[in-house]
Enzyme design. Sequence first.
Site, PDB file in Angstrom:
ATOM      1  N   HIS A 164      -2.390   2.563  -6.245  1.00  0.00           N
ATOM      2  CA  HIS A 164      -3.176   1.456  -6.025  1.00  0.00           C
ATOM      3  C   HIS A 164      -3.148   0.601  -7.263  1.00  0.00           C
ATOM      4  O   HIS A 164      -3.344  -0.751  -7.245  1.00  0.00           O
ATOM      5  CB  HIS A 164      -4.589   1.638  -5.495  1.00  0.00           C
ATOM      6  N   LYS A 205      -2.210  -2.302   7.876  1.00  0.00           N
ATOM      7  CA  LYS A 205      -3.407  -2.000   8.826  1.00  0.00           C
ATOM      8  C   LYS A 205      -3.382  -2.653  10.121  1.00  0.00           C
ATOM      9  O   LYS A 205      -2.972  -3.936  10.206  1.00  0.00           O
ATOM     10  CB  LYS A 205      -4.709  -2.209   7.944  1.00  0.00           C
ATOM     11  N   ARG A 253      -0.350  -1.771  -7.105  1.00  0.00           N
ATOM     12  CA  ARG A 253      -0.723  -2.802  -6.361  1.00  0.00           C
ATOM     13  C   ARG A 253      -1.500  -3.926  -6.989  1.00  0.00           C
ATOM     14  O   ARG A 253      -1.341  -5.028  -6.834  1.00  0.00           O
ATOM     15  CB  ARG A 253      -1.492  -2.069  -4.793  1.00  0.00           C
ATOM     16  N   HIS A 308      -3.691  -8.878   3.231  1.00  0.00           N
ATOM     17  CA  HIS A 308      -5.267  -8.883   3.342  1.00  0.00           C
ATOM     18  C   HIS A 308      -5.826  -9.753   4.676  1.00  0.00           C
ATOM     19  O   HIS A 308      -5.120 -11.046   4.555  1.00  0.00           O
ATOM     20  CB  HIS A 308      -6.069  -9.515   2.064  1.00  0.00           C
ATOM     21  N   TYR A 311      -9.460 -10.472  -7.351  1.00  0.00           N
ATOM     22  CA  TYR A 311      -8.572 -10.745  -8.501  1.00  0.00           C
ATOM     23  C   TYR A 311      -8.938 -12.266  -9.152  1.00  0.00           C
ATOM     24  O   TYR A 311      -8.278 -12.585 -10.127  1.00  0.00           O
ATOM     25  CB  TYR A 311      -6.955 -10.836  -7.772  1.00  0.00           C
ATOM     26  N   ARG A 348       0.897  -1.128   0.013  1.00  0.00           N
ATOM     27  CA  ARG A 348       0.005   0.254   0.020  1.00  0.00           C
ATOM     28  C   ARG A 348       0.946   1.204   0.024  1.00  0.00           C
ATOM     29  O   ARG A 348       2.027   1.039   0.507  1.00  0.00           O
ATOM     30  CB  ARG A 348      -0.951   0.073   1.034  1.00  0.00           C
TER      31      ARG A 348
END
Length: 302
Positions: A248, A177, A251, A274, A283, A153
């Site tokens: 992004h 995160k 990414r 994730h 994806y 990110r």
Amino acid sequence: MDDTSATGALQEPTAAFLNFCRIEKGLAANSLEAYQADLQKFVAFADRECGGAIPDVEAVRRYTDSQYQAGLGSRSVARHLSTLRSFYAFLMREGRIASDPTEHLGSPKQWQTIPKFLNIEEIERLSESPDAKRSTGVRDHAMIELLYATGLRVSELCSLGIADLNLDLGVLRATGKGRKQRMVPVGKAALAAVRVYLETGRAAILKGRPSRYLFVTARGGRMTRQAFWKLLRGHGRKAGVFHRLTPHTIRHSFATHLLEGGADLRSVQTMLGHADISTTQIYTHVMRSRLRKTVDEHHPRA
């Protein structure tokens, strides 16, 4: 959330939940602001429709319907519902409610948007766009190469410290995160670009000023998300890549090209950071297209 924005039975629980998200879960400021905004709307609904009491399953369903009536799309409604799921899960753990009214509510159906991504030739043009004769160009080249090599990110890329990258082992430590850390392998091209930057560009940019961050600006501070967005978009225009280029996009390109090359979804999930495999499943269009190609090429009756 201000005390004045939540009344009745929701005043203390909403404040406690936001504190939990900030302190225990370590959520970023943007995520906290989104939670706060969603809960302010929910609290206003509860004050109006439930007399300030904690809404039950029927009330939550009416609230969801009211979001559609207000003109929100499925994606926005799904985000609101995700906030409420987290909020009610917190209330359950704290013993404030006996049952979770969001448990049996289905998520709004969404048209899943296939992320935009660049092909290999576009990635190469973008990577070569920065001016290699300028120290900032050497830096930008290294950032683009590292971003594409790892799928970080933009916030993770900009917050990388010198100590987070091991050039000898070819691996970096990313802090994602919730302050969760993960190790991500780095390819040879990106390692080479970063080495050149460390040997030439970084010192020239800092001009003797100290910094623990890997990617720095002429003022001696770390590169910011906003500044890199602007730089990347400029390099995209120069390279002839579509005009709304974002970090992004790189990414997405990383993940798409891995899957096209045969990587499994779980490995891609780990490298992207994730928490849930369902996030990575956006994806799967790549996997479907690869399976279709395999059938077309190898099945006798394709």
